[in-house]
Design an enzyme around this catalytic site. Structure first.
Site, PDB file in Angstrom:
ATOM      1  N   HIS A 100     -17.482  19.445  60.259  1.00 42.29           N
ATOM      2  CA  HIS A 100     -17.198  18.044  60.580  1.00 42.29           C
ATOM      3  C   HIS A 100     -17.084  17.925  62.097  1.00 42.29           C
ATOM      4  O   HIS A 100     -16.574  18.841  62.751  1.00 42.29           O
ATOM      5  CB  HIS A 100     -15.844  17.607  59.989  1.00 42.29           C
ATOM      6  CG  HIS A 100     -15.914  17.069  58.590  1.00 42.29           C
ATOM      7  ND1 HIS A 100     -14.880  17.246  57.693  1.00 42.29           N
ATOM      8  CD2 HIS A 100     -16.858  16.336  57.945  1.00 42.29           C
ATOM      9  CE1 HIS A 100     -15.191  16.647  56.547  1.00 42.29           C
ATOM     10  NE2 HIS A 100     -16.393  16.101  56.676  1.00 42.29           N
TER      11      HIS A 100
ATOM     12  N   CYS B 266      -7.634  15.672  61.003  1.00 43.74           N
ATOM     13  CA  CYS B 266      -8.165  15.421  59.660  1.00 43.74           C
ATOM     14  C   CYS B 266      -7.140  14.748  58.757  1.00 43.74           C
ATOM     15  O   CYS B 266      -7.498  14.052  57.813  1.00 43.74           O
ATOM     16  CB  CYS B 266      -8.547  16.731  58.970  1.00 43.74           C
ATOM     17  SG  CYS B 266      -9.713  17.716  59.852  1.00 43.74           S
TER      18      CYS B 266
END
Ligand code: ARG
Length: 698
Positions: free
Chosen positions: A168, A264
């Site tokens: 990511h 996150c």
């Protein structure tokens, strides 16, 4: 002021590592402690709460990764682009996030089905909200980026992730207040690094090392001059503090087991709407068609692999599979790339594989004039050995003189398109650039033959790529048969022998082939001629007597003696005329008027008067002698064979013989379906070949 910032979090009451969808999760299934996770999450919550408001979404059973709210979607102003998770395991989160944002009054945007995009995990705003860094490569598709640009009215900069540990964008990049960028450069491909360097001045780039990246230092929450992350090395912390940031570390080891950390676990809800920049993205797409034995021959696989390897992405719009063994399949494919450069590169590869542009069938080839003699326009399209056509004024023209590594010049007046080399370009010549209006015509590769040869992808009716010793005899039979047919119809066989032909005792066999009319031209270097002549004059090859297999006294002078004798005569033909040279390959060439060309090189002894030391002239002679060749025998000569390969269009059968499999692979790889490799001793090969030919001659 920062207290007006709002974040979304999801309590870890149901958090666990339940499946593996990234490398961090491997080996961690059910290894995280819920108790510690809860403690760590509250630690982060408390820190963040000092400077921001926090909203919470209710965790849901069976969705353990819901704690990573960064992946809910992408927020800007009152707009929200809902994520479409790549992995089935997380797709169940989508309706919950959708509902939450709709209830909060956000305008929710949804991407088309099958277009993965993982929200703020893969899309990060510069802190001044001017541009969006968006990633592709693992979780999000490149094709989602144009949607973001359009919906959010912003500039999107596409970055390609290449290290699966940093799957990511928020695991390896974090825009900071003041225009700084914290990032881990090796997580991105070279083009993306260049883009970052173009957009962020050197003094604002904070590159972290691998150790810090692996501690999730880039997975940071930035609030004004505050940075919150799991942890970082002293050096990085000092550097950040030196730039006026205050750094807080908070342990998040239990979440790292699932591949996430501070950033996150949060989603910023207060991303200021960008100042209505003109929506922009450099993502480009093009549609094309592929036809052939797409699956059995591996063609589709190669096309898609090449696309991804080059930094692009694809979507199969339509596929129809041929039902019978011999029927072909066809596919409509959409190729996307982060910019024109990458798209051109991919298109070049696709054209080479025989792809035809779809909606662009009407495009004419783009031409640019040469402005400096001998130099092509920058975007020139480079040619391959495959028959190529260019579209000019609505018609497809077949390119003449097809060869590899050339450029195409279009002469509208004479109505021709032809391949040429840089050095022949004249000012004003119009050269094909880009990939529009260009197509190659590939013969359908046969499925049966392909499947019989493992690693190879190009071969022919004659059999398979590189042969094993046992197959040599069958191959020789086929080659002999082919050579006879060519001789009968007065075709052209060109032989490219290396000196090894003579060392291995193949000289007499090659001489026989010349004598019997099986050779129409011979291309080599100085050495093959020197050794052949030494053999003929003195009975040795580089001083070795081939009959007894060992060096003779003073033999090392022999090749020089041979050179000297020929020099004395004024050349090979003169040596024959004067009765000095009375046997061997080159003697037969002279006698049978078989033209030969010897290309010189830096290591040549002598050289012989016949050796062409002007390499451009030598290339021209080679090209002239290769014209119209039906079959080329490359006999243990790598350098000259590669040169010949580059000048030869597809459709000419190539037979490459070498004892070294790597050389054979290298040579047959450049050839087309018609090429065949034979791994064996070249002397044995020639012996077998002549035996075979003599036998069938009766
Ligand atoms: N296990 C989660 C996944 O692989 C971790 C997500 C981390 N979130 C993030 N924004 N990087 O999807």
């Amino acid at each position: 002021m920062s207290s007006t910032e709002r974040f979304l979090m999801c309590p870890p009451d149901l958090y666990t590592v339940d499946y593996v969808i990234n490398p961090w999760m491997e080996g961690n299934i059910h290894k995280s402690s819920r108790e510690t996770a809860i403690q760590q999450w509250h630690g982060l919550h408390k820190l963040l709460k000092e400077s921001a408001q926090i909203e919470c979404i209710t965790p849901q059973a069976g969705l353990p990764d819901m704690v990573f709210t960064a992946n809910a979607g992408l927020v800007v102003g009152r707009r929200f682009v809902l994520s479409r998770f790549l992995h089935r395991e997380r797709r169940g989160e989508e309706p919950f996030f959708k509902q939450w944002f709709a209830e909060q009054g956000f305008e929710v945007f949804e991407l088309p089905a099958d277009l993965p995009f993982e929200g703020a995990g893969d899309a990060l705003w510069d802190r001044d909200g001017k541009r969006l860094w968006a990633a592709y490569g693992f979780r999000s598709e490149l094709d989602s980026h144009p949607h973001l640009a359009r919906w959010l009215e912003c500039e999107v900069l596409s970055l390609r992730l290449i290290d699966p540990r940093f799957y990511h964008l928020d695991t390896c990049l974090c825009p900071l207040e003041g225009g700084y960028l914290l990032y881990y450069p090796p997580a991105f491909d070279a083009r993306s690094n260049r883009l970052i360097e173009q957009r962020i001045p050197a003094e604002k780039r904070i590159a972290v090392n691998e150790a810090d990246a692996a501690r999730f230092a880039c997975n940071a929450i930035n609030l004004g001059r505050r940075i919150i992350f799991n942890e970082a090395g002293g050096e990085l912390k000092t550097r950040l503090e030196g730039l006026g940031f205050s750094v807080s570390e908070t342990p998040l080891s239990e979440f790292i087991k699932a591949g996430g950390a501070a950033k996150c676990l949060t989603l910023r809800l207060t991303e200021p709407a960008p100042k209505r920049a003109k929506p922009s993205t450099t993502v480009l797409s093009r549609e094309l068609k592929l036809e052939g034995h797409l699956l059995d021959s591996g063609l589709l696989d190669r096309a898609l692999e090449a696309t991804v390897q080059s930094g692009g992405s694809f979507q199969i719009l339509h596929f129809s599979l041929g039902k019978q063994r011999q029927s072909t399949s066809n596919a409509d494919i959409k190729i996307s790339a982060p910019g024109q450069d990458v798209l051109d590169k991919i298109m070049g590869q696709m054209i080479e594989l025989g792809a035809v542009m779809a909606q662009r069938l009407e495009d004419n080839a783009e031409l640019k004039p040469v402005v400096q003699a001998g130099v092509a326009p920058d975007e020139f399209m480079s040619t391959t050995i495959y028959p190529t056509e260019v579209r000019v004024g609505g018609d497809w023209w077949r390119v003449q003189d097809q060869r590899m590594d050339g450029v195409i010049v279009v002469d509208a007046e004479r109505k021709i398109a032809r391949c040429t080399l840089f050095r022949y370009l004249k000012v004003g010549d119009r050269v094909v650039v880009g990939s529009k209006g260009v197509r190659t015509v590939r013969r359908t590769e046969s499925r049966d033959l392909r499947s019989s040869a493992p690693a190879e992808h190009e071969f022919s009716f004659m059999g398979a790529g590189v042969s094993s010793e046992r197959r040599v005899e069958i191959l020789v039979d086929q080659i002999a048969w082919e050579m006879q047919r060519i001789r009968e119809r007065e075709g052209r066989i060109v032989v490219v022998p290396g000196p090894v032909v003579v060392h291995t005792g193949g000289g007499e066999h090659l001489a026989w082939l010349v004598r019997e009319g099986y050779v129409q031209a011979l291309l080599g270097g100085n050495a093959v001629a020197v050794h052949d002549i030494e053999q003929a004059l003195l009975g040795t090859s580089l001083g070795v007597d081939l009959k007894i297999g060992s060096s003779v006294e003073g033999g090392h002078r022999h090749h020089l003696k041979a050179i000297n004798l020929v020099r004395g005569c004024g050349g090979i033909a003169k040596a024959v005329e004067q009765g000095v040279l009375t046997g061997g390959i080159f003697y037969e060439c002279v006698r049978r008027e078989v033209p030969f060309s010897l290309a010189g090189s830096i290591r040549d002894d002598g050289p012989l008067p016949d050796t062409q030391m002007d390499l451009i002239k030598a290339q021209e002679e080679y090209a002239r002698l290769l014209k119209g060749a039906d079959l080329i025998l490359m006999l243990s000569s790598m350098l000259h064979s590669i040169g010949v390969g580059n000048m030869t269009p597809a459709g000419v059968k190539l037979v490459c013989v070498d004892i070294n499999p790597a050389v054979v692979t290298k040579l047959s790889d450049r050839g087309s379906i018609e090429s065949v490799g034979v791994v064996t001793d070249v002397g044995l090969f020639l012996n077998l070949l002549t035996q075979r030919l003599k036998l069938s001659a009766g």
